[in-house]
Design an enzyme around this catalytic site. Structure first.
Site, mmCIF file in Angstrom:
data_model
loop_
_atom_site.group_PDB
_atom_site.id
_atom_site.type_symbol
_atom_site.label_atom_id
_atom_site.label_comp_id
_atom_site.label_asym_id
_atom_site.label_seq_id
_atom_site.Cartn_x
_atom_site.Cartn_y
_atom_site.Cartn_z
ATOM 1 C CD GLU A 176 49.355 38.216 37.960
ATOM 2 O OE1 GLU A 176 49.214 38.056 38.904
ATOM 3 O OE2 GLU A 176 49.012 37.954 36.973
ATOM 4 N N GLY A 210 48.829 43.893 40.167
ATOM 5 C CA GLY A 210 47.842 44.178 40.922
ATOM 6 C C GLY A 210 46.894 43.514 40.430
ATOM 7 N N GLY A 234 22.878 44.607 32.091
ATOM 8 C CA GLY A 234 23.516 43.624 33.392
ATOM 9 C C GLY A 234 23.327 45.922 33.727
ATOM 10 C CD GLU A 252 19.540 43.733 36.245
ATOM 11 O OE1 GLU A 252 20.585 44.383 36.143
ATOM 12 O OE2 GLU A 252 18.541 42.516 36.717
ATOM 13 N NE ARG A 297 35.733 40.435 38.404
ATOM 14 C CZ ARG A 297 36.321 40.520 37.205
ATOM 15 N NH1 ARG A 297 35.873 41.410 35.952
ATOM 16 N NH2 ARG A 297 37.390 40.562 36.867
ATOM 17 C CG HIS A 342 30.795 74.080 60.035
ATOM 18 N ND1 HIS A 342 29.568 73.785 59.291
ATOM 19 C CD2 HIS A 342 30.795 75.789 59.000
ATOM 20 C CE1 HIS A 342 28.783 74.526 58.732
ATOM 21 N NE2 HIS A 342 29.867 75.742 58.599
#
Ligand SMILES: Cc1cc2nc3c(=O)[nH]c(=O)nc-3n(C[C@H](O)[C@H](O)[C@H](O)COP(=O)(O)OP(=O)(O)OC[C@H]3O[C@@H](n4cnc5c(N)ncnc54)[C@H](O)[C@@H]3O)c2cc1C
Length: 475
Positions: free
Chosen positions: A39, A44, A186, A209, A279, A451
């Site tokens: 990494e 993460g 966006g 948008e 992305r 319930h």
């Protein structure tokens, strides 16, 4: 080998410790394989550090304040002051606890962790560069590799994230002051989740948008519920416009210029501009060609139903391997890749991948919509239950939206569900399980649900699909 390089070997080399990579590494180690996880940034991945977790922490924090400040109907009169820096510090603690947990879990499972940036040297070897200049590198030979390098936010020309006032989602998640005016470019799920956060924090939010609606993949009646609530929160929408330029304004802020398809321009004032236009896969920094691999025209590494690339021994999982770019899809692919390497009969089945949007209210979907089921040749039966007929929804003060279940009319098998409303992200899990188990609307409708809970709405939607709902009209 470069002089000074250390060279080691491993059964399974995983590149990238996001929810695709770290899960793959843990499962490979659980299978008894010698596993190395590389990494370059933070354990993460995007999910824990710049995505799912920090965004949901801020959504929860702003919801708590917003609810408390808007509960006069319940007899609560409060005017909560939000200390955004304090909320960020709480969010950072949540992130740190989870990323630390990932590192500990990897170590406890015997995964060998290496910090650095991996690039392919050939089809059985990567070079890992450690940190900055002069920090050395090492070569790792592998029997199998799993590429899990994720994705990064797309930039639009002129709106580079290097400008202080242009935010990607990462900067929007780390801000410790609230901009007075925020333009969000966006209206996808990331744009809408963050637009909602900042509207609740008090920003004047404008969503620009290019398409004619927000949340493109979702059905009109689902989107309508979210759009209406967003408008009630003060979010302004400008559809059919694309951000084309920005300039400094005399008042010290900025002007964002947009353009329609016909070339008509408009200008909106902003202190920050959040660009959330999608992305792109991180596949261009890996020297894939050295391993004999190519990407498709969108930069994704194509794989089969066992997460295998064109090279039998190299796998790709998560965002880098294609849509949907979701953390749970990345993890599932990681598990399948590790199990296939271990010789298990694992394979991917995408029919019941849920998706959630954490707007106000939330959206949860799984399986097919009515239109998709009909296109697939099913004779379809639909059952729906509005939350304004749910006792529990009324007691929470959140009654917008509905549960819809799509089923095969002949045998009653559940094919999909669309939920928009309170806790939709949680409720959708029951329908995912129903699809996985081959359950029918009769199975779900005759299961006794607690319930008063929101989950009763799932039961009632299943009953409604059989014209047997008690708390909504069967028509
Ligand atoms: C704001 C936001 C909110 C989101 N919310 C949700 C949500 O609610 N639910 C959901 O399911 N998904 C959500 N997502 C998407 C989710 O974060 C991604 O789908 C998920 O993180 C993909 O996992 P991954 O393992 O494929 O890649 P990533 O999480 O991107 O991890 C890839 C890792 O690889 C490392 N890496 C890259 N190249 C190299 C290299 N050459 N050498 C070593 N390491 C390398 C990176 O540093 C990174 O840590 C969100 C994303 C964003 C941005």
């Amino acid at each position: 080998m470069v002089v000074g390089d250390i060279s080691t070997g491993t059964d399974v080399l995983v590149i990238g410790a996001g929810p695709g990579g770290y899960v793959a590494a843990i499962r490979a180690a659980q299978e008894g394989l010698d596993t190395t996880l590389v990494e370059r940034d933070a354990y993460g991945g995007a999910c824990l550090n710049r995505g799912c977790i920090p965004s949901k922490a801020l959504i929860t924090g702003t919801d708590v304040a917003h609810e408390a400040g808007n509960a006069e109907e319940m007899g609560i009169h409060a005017d909560p002051a939000v200390d955004l820096a304090g909320m960020q510090s709480w969010k950072d603690d949540v992130v740190d606890s989870l990323t630390g947990g990932v590192e500990k879990l990897c170590k406890a499972n015997g995964v060998n962790l290496i910090e650095g940036t991996a690039t392919f040297a050939d089809e059985n070897k990567v070079r890992v560069a450690h940190g900055g200049e002069g920090q050395g590198s090492e070569s790792i030979e592998f029997e199998h590799a799993i590429v899990a390098t994720g994705s990064r936010p797309i930039e639009i020309p002129g709106f580079e994230y290097s400008h202080d006032h242009i935010w990607s989602s990462a900067e929007a998640l780390d801000a410790d002051t609230v901009p007075d005016r925020l333009v969000v470019v966006g209206g996808g799920y990331i744009g809408m989740e963050l637009a909602t956060v900042y509207a609740k924090l008090g920003s004047d939010v404008t969503v620009v948008e290019m398409l004619d609606d927000i949340l493109q993949p979702y059905e009109d009646d689902v989107k309508r519920v979210v759009r209406k609530r967003a408008a009630d929160l003060g979010i302004e929408f400008r559809f059919g416009e694309g951000a084309s330029d920005w300039s400094e304004a005399p008042d010290g802020g900025y002007h964002v210029t947009t353009e329609t398809e016909d070339g008509e321009e408009s200008t909106y004032p902003a202190d920050k501009v959040l660009v959330a236009v999608g992305r792109q896969p991180v596949s261009d920094t890996l020297d894939l060609e050295e391993a004999g691999l190519e990407t498709n025209e969108h930069g994704f590494i194509e794989t089969d139903d066992r997460a295998r690339t064109d090279k039998e021994h190299i796998f790709a999982v998560g965002d880098v391997a294609g849509e949907p770019m979701l953390a749970h899809k990345a993890s599932k692919e990681g598990i399948v890749a590790a199990e296939v390497i271990a010789g298990e009969p694992a394979a991917l089945d995408y029919q019941a991948i849920p998706a959630a949007v954490f707007t106000d209210p939330e959206i949860g979907t799984v399986g097919m919509t009515k239109a998709e089921a009909e296109d697939a040749g099913f004779d379809v039966k639909v059952g729906q239950m509005p939350f304004n007929a749910s006792g529990r929804a009324l007691t929470t003060g959140h009654t917008d939206g509905f549960v819809r279940i799509v089923a095969d009319a002949d045998a009653g098998f559940i094919l999909g569900a669309q939920i928009v409303g309170p806790e939709a992200s949680e409720l959708i899990a029951e329908v995912g399980l129903a699809i996985e188990m081959g359950a029918t609307v009769e199975d779900v409708g005759s299961t006794i649900h607690t319930h008063p809970t929101l989950s009763e709405a799932v039961m009632e939607a299943a009953e409604n699909a059989q014209d047997q709902a008690i708390h909504t009209l069967n028509r």
